[in-house]
Scaffold this motif. Structure first.
Motif, PDB file in Angstrom:
ATOM      1  N   ASP A  59       0.824  -1.208   0.000  1.00  0.00           N
ATOM      2  CA  ASP A  59       0.000   0.000   0.000  1.00  0.00           C
ATOM      3  C   ASP A  59       0.862   1.263   0.000  1.00  0.00           C
ATOM      4  OD1 ASP A  59      -2.310  -1.487  -0.025  1.00  0.00           O
ATOM      5  OD2 ASP A  59      -2.543  -1.497   2.154  1.00  0.00           O
ATOM      6  N   THR A  60       2.037   1.201   0.598  1.00  0.00           N
ATOM      7  CA  THR A  60       2.946   2.341   0.542  1.00  0.00           C
ATOM      8  C   THR A  60       3.425   2.574  -0.887  1.00  0.00           C
ATOM      9  OG1 THR A  60       3.681   1.898   2.813  1.00  0.00           O
ATOM     10  CG2 THR A  60       5.083   3.306   1.458  1.00  0.00           C
ATOM     11  N   ALA A  61       3.744   1.508  -1.606  1.00  0.00           N
ATOM     12  CA  ALA A  61       4.197   1.645  -2.994  1.00  0.00           C
ATOM     13  C   ALA A  61       3.094   2.202  -3.888  1.00  0.00           C
ATOM     14  CB  ALA A  61       4.682   0.294  -3.514  1.00  0.00           C
ATOM     15  N   ARG A  62       1.856   1.876  -3.589  1.00  0.00           N
ATOM     16  CA  ARG A  62       0.757   2.346  -4.450  1.00  0.00           C
ATOM     17  C   ARG A  62       0.539   3.858  -4.333  1.00  0.00           C
ATOM     18  NH1 ARG A  62      -1.580  -2.749  -2.524  1.00  0.00           N
ATOM     19  NH2 ARG A  62      -1.422  -4.247  -4.240  1.00  0.00           N
ATOM     20  N   ILE A  63       1.036   4.465  -3.266  1.00  0.00           N
ATOM     21  CA  ILE A  63       0.980   5.932  -3.189  1.00  0.00           C
ATOM     22  C   ILE A  63       1.824   6.524  -4.309  1.00  0.00           C
ATOM     23  CG2 ILE A  63       1.551   7.930  -1.770  1.00  0.00           C
ATOM     24  CD1 ILE A  63       1.012   6.254   0.696  1.00  0.00           C
ATOM     25  N   GLY A  64       2.999   5.971  -4.555  1.00  0.00           N
ATOM     26  CA  GLY A  64       3.834   6.434  -5.651  1.00  0.00           C
ATOM     27  C   GLY A  64       3.173   6.250  -7.006  1.00  0.00           C
ATOM     28  N   GLN A  65       2.433   5.143  -7.164  1.00  0.00           N
ATOM     29  CA  GLN A  65       1.680   4.958  -8.406  1.00  0.00           C
ATOM     30  C   GLN A  65       0.684   6.094  -8.614  1.00  0.00           C
ATOM     31  OE1 GLN A  65       0.596   0.518  -7.871  1.00  0.00           O
ATOM     32  NE2 GLN A  65       0.319   0.917 -10.049  1.00  0.00           N
ATOM     33  N   ALA A  66      -0.060   6.403  -7.573  1.00  0.00           N
ATOM     34  CA  ALA A  66      -1.065   7.460  -7.686  1.00  0.00           C
ATOM     35  C   ALA A  66      -0.409   8.821  -7.904  1.00  0.00           C
ATOM     36  CB  ALA A  66      -1.934   7.477  -6.420  1.00  0.00           C
ATOM     37  N   GLU A  67       0.733   9.077  -7.273  1.00  0.00           N
ATOM     38  CA  GLU A  67       1.440  10.336  -7.475  1.00  0.00           C
ATOM     39  C   GLU A  67       1.925  10.470  -8.922  1.00  0.00           C
ATOM     40  OE1 GLU A  67       1.956  12.917  -5.735  1.00  0.00           O
ATOM     41  OE2 GLU A  67       1.781  12.468  -3.599  1.00  0.00           O
ATOM     42  N   ALA A  68       2.471   9.406  -9.487  1.00  0.00           N
ATOM     43  CA  ALA A  68       2.989   9.454 -10.847  1.00  0.00           C
ATOM     44  C   ALA A  68       1.887   9.710 -11.867  1.00  0.00           C
ATOM     45  CB  ALA A  68       3.715   8.151 -11.170  1.00  0.00           C
ATOM     46  N   ALA A  69       0.671   9.255 -11.567  1.00  0.00           N
ATOM     47  CA  ALA A  69      -0.432   9.452 -12.506  1.00  0.00           C
ATOM     48  C   ALA A  69      -0.825  10.914 -12.647  1.00  0.00           C
ATOM     49  CB  ALA A  69      -1.641   8.621 -12.061  1.00  0.00           C
ATOM     50  N   ARG A  70      -0.367  11.776 -11.761  1.00  0.00           N
ATOM     51  CA  ARG A  70      -0.704  13.204 -11.830  1.00  0.00           C
ATOM     52  C   ARG A  70       0.190  13.969 -12.807  1.00  0.00           C
ATOM     53  NH1 ARG A  70      -0.081  15.600  -6.117  1.00  0.00           N
ATOM     54  NH2 ARG A  70      -0.878  17.429  -7.249  1.00  0.00           N
ATOM     55  N   PHE A  71       1.255  13.347 -13.283  1.00  0.00           N
ATOM     56  CA  PHE A  71       2.250  14.060 -14.086  1.00  0.00           C
ATOM     57  C   PHE A  71       2.218  13.594 -15.532  1.00  0.00           C
ATOM     58  CE2 PHE A  71       3.555  14.512  -9.718  1.00  0.00           C
ATOM     59  CZ  PHE A  71       4.034  15.816  -9.661  1.00  0.00           C
ATOM     60  N   PRO A  72       2.930  14.301 -16.410  1.00  0.00           N
ATOM     61  CA  PRO A  72       2.887  13.952 -17.840  1.00  0.00           C
ATOM     62  C   PRO A  72       3.356  12.534 -18.117  1.00  0.00           C
ATOM     63  CG  PRO A  72       3.840  16.132 -17.526  1.00  0.00           C
ATOM     64  CD  PRO A  72       3.709  15.531 -16.167  1.00  0.00           C
ATOM     65  N   ARG A  73       2.857  11.994 -19.219  1.00  0.00           N
ATOM     66  CA  ARG A  73       3.215  10.650 -19.668  1.00  0.00           C
ATOM     67  C   ARG A  73       3.846  10.759 -21.047  1.00  0.00           C
ATOM     68  NH1 ARG A  73      -2.134   7.111 -19.094  1.00  0.00           N
ATOM     69  NH2 ARG A  73      -0.654   5.497 -19.760  1.00  0.00           N
ATOM     70  N   LEU A  74       4.996  10.139 -21.217  1.00  0.00           N
ATOM     71  CA  LEU A  74       5.718  10.139 -22.487  1.00  0.00           C
ATOM     72  C   LEU A  74       5.738   8.728 -23.034  1.00  0.00           C
ATOM     73  CD1 LEU A  74       7.478  11.526 -24.633  1.00  0.00           C
ATOM     74  CD2 LEU A  74       9.470  11.014 -23.180  1.00  0.00           C
ATOM     75  N   SER A  75       5.257   8.584 -24.259  1.00  0.00           N
ATOM     76  CA  SER A  75       5.230   7.270 -24.886  1.00  0.00           C
ATOM     77  C   SER A  75       5.749   7.372 -26.309  1.00  0.00           C
ATOM     78  CB  SER A  75       3.813   6.682 -24.882  1.00  0.00           C
ATOM     79  OG  SER A  75       2.918   7.531 -25.575  1.00  0.00           O
ATOM     80  N   PHE A  76       6.255   6.289 -26.841  1.00  0.00           N
ATOM     81  CA  PHE A  76       6.760   6.206 -28.204  1.00  0.00           C
ATOM     82  C   PHE A  76       5.991   5.137 -28.952  1.00  0.00           C
ATOM     83  CE2 PHE A  76      10.242   7.893 -25.715  1.00  0.00           C
ATOM     84  CZ  PHE A  76      10.742   8.910 -26.516  1.00  0.00           C
ATOM     85  N   MET A  77       5.698   5.449 -30.198  1.00  0.00           N
ATOM     86  CA  MET A  77       4.988   4.505 -31.051  1.00  0.00           C
ATOM     87  C   MET A  77       5.761   4.340 -32.342  1.00  0.00           C
ATOM     88  SD  MET A  77       1.131   4.692 -32.661  1.00  0.00           S
ATOM     89  CE  MET A  77       1.626   5.964 -33.824  1.00  0.00           C
ATOM     90  N   GLY A  78       5.913   3.130 -32.789  1.00  0.00           N
ATOM     91  CA  GLY A  78       6.609   2.843 -34.034  1.00  0.00           C
ATOM     92  C   GLY A  78       5.804   1.902 -34.897  1.00  0.00           C
ATOM     93  N   LEU A  79       5.939   2.072 -36.220  1.00  0.00           N
ATOM     94  CA  LEU A  79       5.196   1.254 -37.171  1.00  0.00           C
ATOM     95  C   LEU A  79       6.071   0.996 -38.386  1.00  0.00           C
ATOM     96  CD1 LEU A  79       2.540  -0.034 -38.258  1.00  0.00           C
ATOM     97  CD2 LEU A  79       1.956   2.228 -39.167  1.00  0.00           C
ATOM     98  N   ILE A  80       6.127  -0.241 -38.861  1.00  0.00           N
ATOM     99  CA  ILE A  80       6.827  -0.597 -40.082  1.00  0.00           C
ATOM    100  C   ILE A  80       5.997  -1.650 -40.795  1.00  0.00           C
ATOM    101  CG2 ILE A  80       8.221  -2.377 -38.916  1.00  0.00           C
ATOM    102  CD1 ILE A  80      10.459  -1.662 -40.901  1.00  0.00           C
ATOM    103  N   GLY A  81       5.861  -1.503 -42.118  1.00  0.00           N
ATOM    104  CA  GLY A  81       5.031  -2.430 -42.873  1.00  0.00           C
ATOM    105  C   GLY A  81       5.354  -2.437 -44.349  1.00  0.00           C
ATOM    106  N   ILE A  82       4.914  -3.458 -45.009  1.00  0.00           N
ATOM    107  CA  ILE A  82       5.075  -3.601 -46.463  1.00  0.00           C
ATOM    108  C   ILE A  82       3.721  -3.963 -47.048  1.00  0.00           C
ATOM    109  CG2 ILE A  82       7.501  -4.270 -46.374  1.00  0.00           C
ATOM    110  CD1 ILE A  82       6.622  -7.174 -46.575  1.00  0.00           C
ATOM    111  N   GLY A  83       3.541  -3.633 -48.346  1.00  0.00           N
ATOM    112  CA  GLY A  83       2.295  -3.977 -49.002  1.00  0.00           C
ATOM    113  C   GLY A  83       1.939  -2.975 -50.084  1.00  0.00           C
TER     114      GLY A  83
END
Length: 482
Positions: A316-340
């Motif tokens: 339960d102590t660790a889950r406080i950090g989870q909830a705190e992190a959800a308040r801040f920006p999220r950075l994600s990367f997406m990649g796509l490669i294909g043929i056709g």
């Protein structure tokens, strides 16, 4: 170019940031105080400070009890439930660890489109049968083929995923402790039911013997009434004593059957399965002369329910950090490669491919306090877990205090009742001698026998209670888990 190189460096620095409180171990559950009183008072010939034995039932010296506990620990349904929950927790930890890595998927696509008002030219659209233009209407049919891979990865900028793994690991360790707690309670329940069974069986045997003597005494009293040497009141008293003795047998028989059924269920068998093997009267196993209990610090370290409460607090102590992190920006990367392409043969053109790489920054900065409320909720859950941990420690110490106090006092009770039984046996012997000498009646001899029988029944119950106290001590110490 320089800014492009700085991006991964900045991302790595941000990823090293972990929000929320770091778990610093269990809180102090007790104020500064001397060693609990019973642990001091109980030291002596019956209780020692030596390390306790995990298989605490072995010193009782009862092979049937050893077998019952072994079978229960191996096949009881509550143990199976605990093992299943442990596997769930282990899988949940693996899932959280996997969530920290990228997600890669493959896709294959075929699409056929009928597009009105699009003129791609008859030579291109019609070749190979992949598309066809229809004159007059200005519509076109297209086929689309594609094979590709896409990947996504969210950078753990503020440690939310790391806290999730930390919470899952603590939950796994808590599930291990909960399984151990089930095993501790199970071994104690099997032993207690076995002791109760032997107690009822011995008391029933003594009760049947008492009934036989009551019946003989009633016959003699009626004969004396016929000869004018007894009164109707004495006959009525004898009849009442016989009825009372018979009434005591029925509840004992019902309890005996209930304990037989309980032992069968505890060992994962159908009720009635153990009637043949345990139905005969058996001796009550007695505890050893010296019972090792250790000290309060060892008690707290051994009790799996305390360990489970502590691991819940860590999660339960660790889950406080989870909830705190959800308040801040999220950075994600997406990649796509294909043929056709529009022809199936385009799938073989490996040098002609489509590629896309896109970073995405998202931030729910205006959620009207939902994130803050979630943090406050997780903090309150942590506070509840801490209170539960403190309560578990206090309960453990109380259990140890109570069981040791009862064990000490019940030893005195058993000794006193053993002396009373010896005196009753001596009284019976003297009554038998007087009867043989013709100075006492057979009724007086039977009364002495009934008194001895009653003393033996009291001693049987006290011995069962003493061994049950020994079992309670072992449960309070948190022993028997594997």
């Amino acid at each position: 170019m320089r800014s492009i190189l700085l991006l991964p460096v900045l991302t790595g620095l941000l990823a090293g940031c972990t929000l929320g409180p770091n778990y610093a171990g269990p809180p102090k559950a007790l104020p500064d105080a001397p060693t609990p009183a019973t642990f001091v008072r109980a030291d002596g010939t019956s209780v020692t400070a030596a390390p306790p034995v995990a298989d605490w039932w072995k010193p009782l010296g009862d092979p049937l009890l050893d077998d019952l506990i072994a079978r229960a620990l191996a096949s009881n349904t509550d143990v199976a439930v605990g093992e299943a929950r442990l596997r769930q927790a282990r899988a949940a930890l693996g899932q959280e660890r996997a969530n920290a890595g990228p997600s890669v998927s493959a896709s294959a696509l075929y699409a056929h489109a009928h597009v009105p008002g699009l003129d791609l030219g008859s030579s291109d659209a019609g070749s190979g049968g992949e598309g066809s233009g229809e004159g007059g209407g200005g519509s076109t049919d297209l086929n689309l083929y594609n094979l590709g891979f896409n990947a996504s990865w969210e950078v753990d900028l503020f440690g939310g995923q790391r806290r999730a793994v930390e919470a899952a690991r603590a939950s796994l360790e808590g599930a291990e402790a909960s399984l151990a707690d089930v095993q501790v309670s199970l071994a104690a329940n099997v032993a207690k039911s076995y002791l109760d069974l032997r107690d009822r069986q011995q008391r029933m045997a003594l009760g049947q013997q008492s009934i036989a003597w009551q019946e003989e005494a009633l016959v003699l009293t009626r004969q004396r009434l016929e000869r004018g040497t007894a009164t109707a009141m004495e006959v009525a008293q004898a009849e009442g004593q016989l009825a009372s003795a018979r009434a005591q047998i029925a509840p004992l028989a019902a309890e005996r059957d209930a304990f037989l059924n309980a032992l069968a269920v505890l060992t994962a068998q159908a009720p009635g399965t153990l009637d043949a093997s345990l139905g005969a009267e058996g001796e009550i196993p007695l505890p050893p002369a010296s019972v090792p209990v250790g000290d309060p610090a060892r008690l707290i370290a051994n009790r799996p329910d305390i360990r489970a409460a502590e691991r819940q607090l860590a999660a339960d102590t660790a889950r406080i950090g989870q909830a705190e992190a959800a308040r801040f920006p999220r950075l994600s990367f997406m990649g796509l490669i294909g043929i056709g392409g529009t022809r199936i043969s385009d799938l073989s053109k490996l040098d002609d491919f489509t590629a896309l790489a896109a970073p995405q920054l998202s931030w729910s900065f205006l959620d009207f306090g939902r994130s803050k409320a979630k943090v406050r909720q997780t903090e309150a859950v942590r506070d509840e877990a801490e209170a539960r941990y403190r309560g578990a420690v206090l309960t453990a110490l109380r259990d140890a205090e109570d069981s040791l106090a009862r064990f000490r006092e019940d030893r005195v009770t058993v000794a006193a009742l053993a002396r009373a039984s010896e005196k009753a046996a001596l009284t019976e012997s003297l009554a038998a001698q007087r009867f043989q000498a013709g100075t006492a009646t057979k009724v007086a001899l039977l009364d002495a026998r009934r008194s001895r029988n009653s003393a033996e029944q009291n001693l049987v119950s006290a011995r069962a209670a003493l061994t049950a106290d020994y079992v309670a001590i072992q449960k309070a110490l948190g022993l028997a888990w594997r």
